[in-house]
Scaffold this motif. Sequence first.
Motif, PDB file in Angstrom:
ATOM      1  N   PHE A  87      -5.796   2.747   6.221  1.00  0.00           N
ATOM      2  CA  PHE A  87      -5.716   1.507   5.446  1.00  0.00           C
ATOM      3  C   PHE A  87      -5.839   0.293   6.369  1.00  0.00           C
ATOM      4  CE2 PHE A  87      -3.021  -2.008   3.937  1.00  0.00           C
ATOM      5  CZ  PHE A  87      -3.675  -2.318   2.755  1.00  0.00           C
ATOM      6  N   ILE A  88      -5.116   0.298   7.490  1.00  0.00           N
ATOM      7  CA  ILE A  88      -5.166  -0.810   8.443  1.00  0.00           C
ATOM      8  C   ILE A  88      -6.578  -0.960   9.010  1.00  0.00           C
ATOM      9  CG2 ILE A  88      -4.371  -1.580  10.724  1.00  0.00           C
ATOM     10  CD1 ILE A  88      -1.615  -0.391  10.005  1.00  0.00           C
ATOM     11  N   GLU A  89      -7.182   0.141   9.402  1.00  0.00           N
ATOM     12  CA  GLU A  89      -8.527   0.082   9.985  1.00  0.00           C
ATOM     13  C   GLU A  89      -9.546  -0.435   8.975  1.00  0.00           C
ATOM     14  OE1 GLU A  89      -9.004   4.099  11.251  1.00  0.00           O
ATOM     15  OE2 GLU A  89      -8.002   3.780  13.183  1.00  0.00           O
ATOM     16  N   ASP A  90      -9.462   0.045   7.750  1.00  0.00           N
ATOM     17  CA  ASP A  90     -10.447  -0.333   6.733  1.00  0.00           C
ATOM     18  C   ASP A  90     -10.268  -1.775   6.268  1.00  0.00           C
ATOM     19  OD1 ASP A  90     -11.437   2.214   6.885  1.00  0.00           O
ATOM     20  OD2 ASP A  90     -10.555   2.910   4.997  1.00  0.00           O
ATOM     21  N   LYS A  91      -9.028  -2.200   6.079  1.00  0.00           N
ATOM     22  CA  LYS A  91      -8.781  -3.525   5.504  1.00  0.00           C
ATOM     23  C   LYS A  91      -8.927  -4.646   6.513  1.00  0.00           C
ATOM     24  CE  LYS A  91      -5.570  -6.192   2.668  1.00  0.00           C
ATOM     25  NZ  LYS A  91      -6.601  -6.496   1.654  1.00  0.00           N
ATOM     26  N   TYR A  92      -8.509  -4.406   7.751  1.00  0.00           N
ATOM     27  CA  TYR A  92      -8.411  -5.517   8.707  1.00  0.00           C
ATOM     28  C   TYR A  92      -9.494  -5.496   9.786  1.00  0.00           C
ATOM     29  CZ  TYR A  92      -3.981  -5.937   6.306  1.00  0.00           C
ATOM     30  OH  TYR A  92      -3.025  -6.057   5.322  1.00  0.00           O
ATOM     31  N   TYR A 149       0.842  -1.197   0.000  1.00  0.00           N
ATOM     32  CA  TYR A 149       0.000   0.000   0.000  1.00  0.00           C
ATOM     33  C   TYR A 149       0.882   1.254   0.000  1.00  0.00           C
ATOM     34  CZ  TYR A 149      -2.904   3.817   1.599  1.00  0.00           C
ATOM     35  OH  TYR A 149      -3.512   5.045   1.702  1.00  0.00           O
ATOM     36  N   VAL A 150       1.911   1.253   0.847  1.00  0.00           N
ATOM     37  CA  VAL A 150       2.829   2.396   0.894  1.00  0.00           C
ATOM     38  C   VAL A 150       3.519   2.578  -0.450  1.00  0.00           C
ATOM     39  CG1 VAL A 150       4.977   3.254   1.921  1.00  0.00           C
ATOM     40  CG2 VAL A 150       3.204   2.273   3.388  1.00  0.00           C
ATOM     41  N   LYS A 151       3.994   1.482  -1.016  1.00  0.00           N
ATOM     42  CA  LYS A 151       4.689   1.544  -2.303  1.00  0.00           C
ATOM     43  C   LYS A 151       3.796   2.116  -3.399  1.00  0.00           C
ATOM     44  CE  LYS A 151       6.706  -1.411  -5.849  1.00  0.00           C
ATOM     45  NZ  LYS A 151       7.843  -0.513  -6.126  1.00  0.00           N
ATOM     46  N   LEU A 187       6.265   7.138   6.635  1.00  0.00           N
ATOM     47  CA  LEU A 187       5.100   6.727   5.854  1.00  0.00           C
ATOM     48  C   LEU A 187       4.300   5.642   6.570  1.00  0.00           C
ATOM     49  CD1 LEU A 187       6.618   6.629   2.254  1.00  0.00           C
ATOM     50  CD2 LEU A 187       5.191   8.413   3.276  1.00  0.00           C
ATOM     51  N   LEU A 188       5.003   4.704   7.227  1.00  0.00           N
ATOM     52  CA  LEU A 188       4.316   3.603   7.908  1.00  0.00           C
ATOM     53  C   LEU A 188       3.495   4.073   9.106  1.00  0.00           C
ATOM     54  CD1 LEU A 188       6.987   0.741   7.824  1.00  0.00           C
ATOM     55  CD2 LEU A 188       4.722   0.713   6.752  1.00  0.00           C
ATOM     56  N   THR A 189       3.793   5.265   9.603  1.00  0.00           N
ATOM     57  CA  THR A 189       3.031   5.792  10.745  1.00  0.00           C
ATOM     58  C   THR A 189       2.228   7.030  10.336  1.00  0.00           C
ATOM     59  OG1 THR A 189       5.034   6.980  11.448  1.00  0.00           O
ATOM     60  CG2 THR A 189       4.595   4.862  12.484  1.00  0.00           C
ATOM     61  N   SER A 190       1.840   7.052   9.085  1.00  0.00           N
ATOM     62  CA  SER A 190       1.056   8.174   8.563  1.00  0.00           C
ATOM     63  C   SER A 190      -0.436   7.939   8.761  1.00  0.00           C
ATOM     64  CB  SER A 190       1.346   8.357   7.076  1.00  0.00           C
ATOM     65  OG  SER A 190       0.883   7.230   6.333  1.00  0.00           O
TER      66      SER A 190
END
Length: 276
Positions: free
Chosen positions: A263-268, A54-56, A254-257
């Motif tokens: 993205f984490i909340e929506d996907k998982y 996702y970041v990439k 970026l990983l803590t943006s």
Amino acid sequence: MRNTAKITTAVLAAGALTLGLTACGSSDSDSSSDTSGPLVVAASPVPHAEILTYVKDNLAKDAGLDLEVREFTDYVTPNTATEDGSVDANYFQNQPYLDDFNKKNGTHIVPVVTVHLEPLGLYSSKVKSADDLKSGATIAVPNDSVNEARALKLLDANGIITLKDGVGNEATPADIVKNPKNLKFKELEAAQTPRSLNDVDAAVINGNYAIEADLKPAEDALVLESADDNPYGNFLAVKEGGEDDPRVKKLAKLLTSPEVKKFIEDKYAGSVIASF
């Protein structure tokens, strides 16, 4: 196009072998000293590689970061590959596991930034609740020392067993002082625990492997680790000295943006929890 290299079993074996060849070698030849190329990050497929991808695909270009993701399916090779410079960083582990790994293998891996927690859970295809486990039931647990201790502490926290006072991250079934259901424990490689569900009465499964097996920790676990004050957050890690790599600093940011958190909340949906 997704730039993710899947590592074959043969390569995994070769990567594990490199530890013995590099543990006592000089770090001067590490590829991590070259910061001009892409940042190569080793990661477990789910959720780590998915988050990195996702970041990439969405954030890295604007940040001026060339990111390459390499997927590994075990908990050893990402660290040995980071140690020997085959990759620049990894994203798959927590602090107790890393401390144990460094101590046992003479490696020099250090955390950079904590990104998320994958709650450990107890799952079963045979019973609907932990109370339904029968006397003498067999429970599969991860066989690496840290995750086995974590599994046993999960069972202890939910009153299924009782561990002796003060037991730490090296707890084993020998440290159980109360086992009212006379449970038996089958020690398996962490990646094998989901596949054992048809052969045991229940299994304690790491969050990433549960998700890979189409289990939903927030819904399917009989008991689930609490996120409160949890020391098992997963982080981006590098070989000592790599923390100052400008590419690593960009990725950590970026990983803590906010975008990654969403993205984490929506996907998982609660099966993976952002730690920032």
